[in-house]
Design a protein around this motif. Structure first.
Motif, PDB file in Angstrom:
ATOM      1  N   LEU A 270       0.772  -1.202   0.021  1.00 54.45           N
ATOM      2  CA  LEU A 270       0.117  -0.040   0.072  1.00 54.45           C
ATOM      3  C   LEU A 270       0.824   1.309   0.099  1.00 54.45           C
ATOM      4  O   LEU A 270       0.589   2.428  -0.661  1.00 54.45           O
ATOM      5  CB  LEU A 270      -0.795  -0.055   1.156  1.00 54.45           C
ATOM      6  N   GLU A 271       1.985   1.197   0.748  1.00 55.19           N
ATOM      7  CA  GLU A 271       2.873   2.420   0.547  1.00 55.19           C
ATOM      8  C   GLU A 271       3.286   2.676  -0.749  1.00 55.19           C
ATOM      9  O   GLU A 271       3.472   3.827  -1.158  1.00 55.19           O
ATOM     10  CB  GLU A 271       4.107   2.065   1.575  1.00 55.19           C
ATOM     11  N   GLU A 272       3.521   1.696  -1.448  1.00 57.29           N
ATOM     12  CA  GLU A 272       4.235   1.834  -2.827  1.00 57.29           C
ATOM     13  C   GLU A 272       3.114   2.358  -3.857  1.00 57.29           C
ATOM     14  O   GLU A 272       3.281   3.497  -4.596  1.00 57.29           O
ATOM     15  CB  GLU A 272       4.831   0.558  -3.446  1.00 57.29           C
ATOM     16  N   VAL A 273       1.754   1.815  -3.448  1.00 58.30           N
ATOM     17  CA  VAL A 273       0.883   2.374  -4.303  1.00 58.30           C
ATOM     18  C   VAL A 273       0.640   3.607  -4.102  1.00 58.30           C
ATOM     19  O   VAL A 273       0.258   4.714  -4.983  1.00 58.30           O
ATOM     20  CB  VAL A 273      -0.511   1.553  -4.094  1.00 58.30           C
ATOM     21  N   ALA A 274       0.457   4.117  -2.817  1.00 54.21           N
ATOM     22  CA  ALA A 274       0.328   5.559  -2.350  1.00 54.21           C
ATOM     23  C   ALA A 274       1.507   6.358  -2.915  1.00 54.21           C
ATOM     24  O   ALA A 274       1.231   7.606  -3.463  1.00 54.21           O
ATOM     25  CB  ALA A 274       0.401   5.520  -0.884  1.00 54.21           C
ATOM     26  N   ALA A 275       2.624   6.072  -2.893  1.00 51.26           N
ATOM     27  CA  ALA A 275       3.621   6.796  -3.431  1.00 51.26           C
ATOM     28  C   ALA A 275       3.758   6.900  -5.069  1.00 51.26           C
ATOM     29  O   ALA A 275       3.546   8.153  -5.721  1.00 51.26           O
ATOM     30  CB  ALA A 275       4.962   6.165  -3.122  1.00 51.26           C
ATOM     31  N   HIS A 276       3.059   5.936  -5.656  1.00 45.38           N
ATOM     32  CA  HIS A 276       2.820   6.008  -7.103  1.00 45.38           C
ATOM     33  C   HIS A 276       1.836   6.952  -7.496  1.00 45.38           C
ATOM     34  O   HIS A 276       2.119   7.798  -8.524  1.00 45.38           O
ATOM     35  CB  HIS A 276       2.952   4.746  -7.728  1.00 45.38           C
ATOM     36  N   LEU A 277       0.664   6.934  -6.830  1.00 45.45           N
ATOM     37  CA  LEU A 277      -0.299   7.700  -7.230  1.00 45.45           C
ATOM     38  C   LEU A 277      -0.585   9.096  -6.505  1.00 45.45           C
ATOM     39  O   LEU A 277      -1.164  10.111  -6.858  1.00 45.45           O
ATOM     40  CB  LEU A 277      -1.768   6.962  -6.566  1.00 45.45           C
ATOM     41  N   GLY A 278       0.424   9.272  -5.198  1.00 44.47           N
ATOM     42  CA  GLY A 278       0.558  10.563  -4.843  1.00 44.47           C
ATOM     43  C   GLY A 278      -0.455  10.770  -3.874  1.00 44.47           C
ATOM     44  O   GLY A 278      -0.939  11.946  -3.539  1.00 44.47           O
ATOM     45  N   ILE A 279      -0.870   9.772  -3.164  1.00 44.73           N
ATOM     46  CA  ILE A 279      -2.053   9.749  -2.201  1.00 44.73           C
ATOM     47  C   ILE A 279      -1.485   9.252  -0.892  1.00 44.73           C
ATOM     48  O   ILE A 279      -0.388   8.696  -0.989  1.00 44.73           O
ATOM     49  CB  ILE A 279      -3.278   9.519  -2.786  1.00 44.73           C
ATOM     50  N   SER A 280      -2.274   9.297   0.233  1.00 49.80           N
ATOM     51  CA  SER A 280      -2.059   8.922   1.570  1.00 49.80           C
ATOM     52  C   SER A 280      -2.193   7.394   1.506  1.00 49.80           C
ATOM     53  O   SER A 280      -2.794   6.680   0.752  1.00 49.80           O
ATOM     54  CB  SER A 280      -2.657   9.479   2.602  1.00 49.80           C
TER      55      SER A 280
END
Length: 168
Positions: free
Chosen positions: A136-146
């Motif tokens: 989830l951290e990688e997904v959030a970083a990729h999308l620029g969301i929390s």
């Protein structure tokens, strides 16, 4: 009578008993016969003096026992090496009926339609997390969301896909 002839006579006199001795160790009479034959090949040449006939017979039994245990060790190693290391793609698959294959394809179509109906950001989040094996951290970083928003997107998408599957 020479030492080799004495050994040969001793072997022939006790061959059946040696096979009976090795059979329970190996679990097979055929394997026991092979072991007794190998023991004779090691025993027959008069390389060393063994001594009294009782000692000679004990030496023959010990040779049979040691060879039998060597075979057991070899079997165990071979089983360990060929155990469950078969890759999943080499294992036989369970046969599906045509109906099962059709239902599976239909479920895949429903999931694909449900994912394509999601907003772009939510679809990317669920595809990365569920199919791409991203955290989830990688997904959030990729999308620029929390991370919390990424988790909410994945959870919402999975609920919608499950609801679509339940409807059909």
């Amino acid at each position: 009578m020479t030492d080799v002839e004495t050994r040969h006579c001793l072997y022939l006199a006790h061959r059946a008993a040696l096979i009976d001795y090795a059979t329970p160790i190996l679990g097979s009479r055929e394997a026991a016969e092979d072991i007794v034959q190998d023991a004779y090949l090691r025993f027959a040449p008069a390389r060393t003096r063994i001594g009294a006939p009782e000692q000679t017979l004990a030496y023959l039994y010990r040779t049979v026992r040691n060879l039998a245990f060597d075979v057991l060790k070899r079997r165990k190693i071979e089983q360990r090496e060929t155990g469950n290391d078969t890759p999943f793609w080499a294992l036989p698959r369970e046969g599906q009926t045509p109906e099962q294959a059709l239902l599976f394809c239909d479920q895949i179509r429903i999931v694909s339609d449900a994912l394509s109906a999601l907003p772009q950001e939510m679809r990317v989040a669920v595809e990365m997390y569920r199919f791409g094996d991203f955290t989830l951290e990688e997904v959030a970083a990729h999308l620029g969301i929390s991370v919390a928003t990424a988790h909410r997107h994945v959870r919402t998408a999975m609920v919608r896909v499950a609801a679509q599957l339940d409807r059909s």
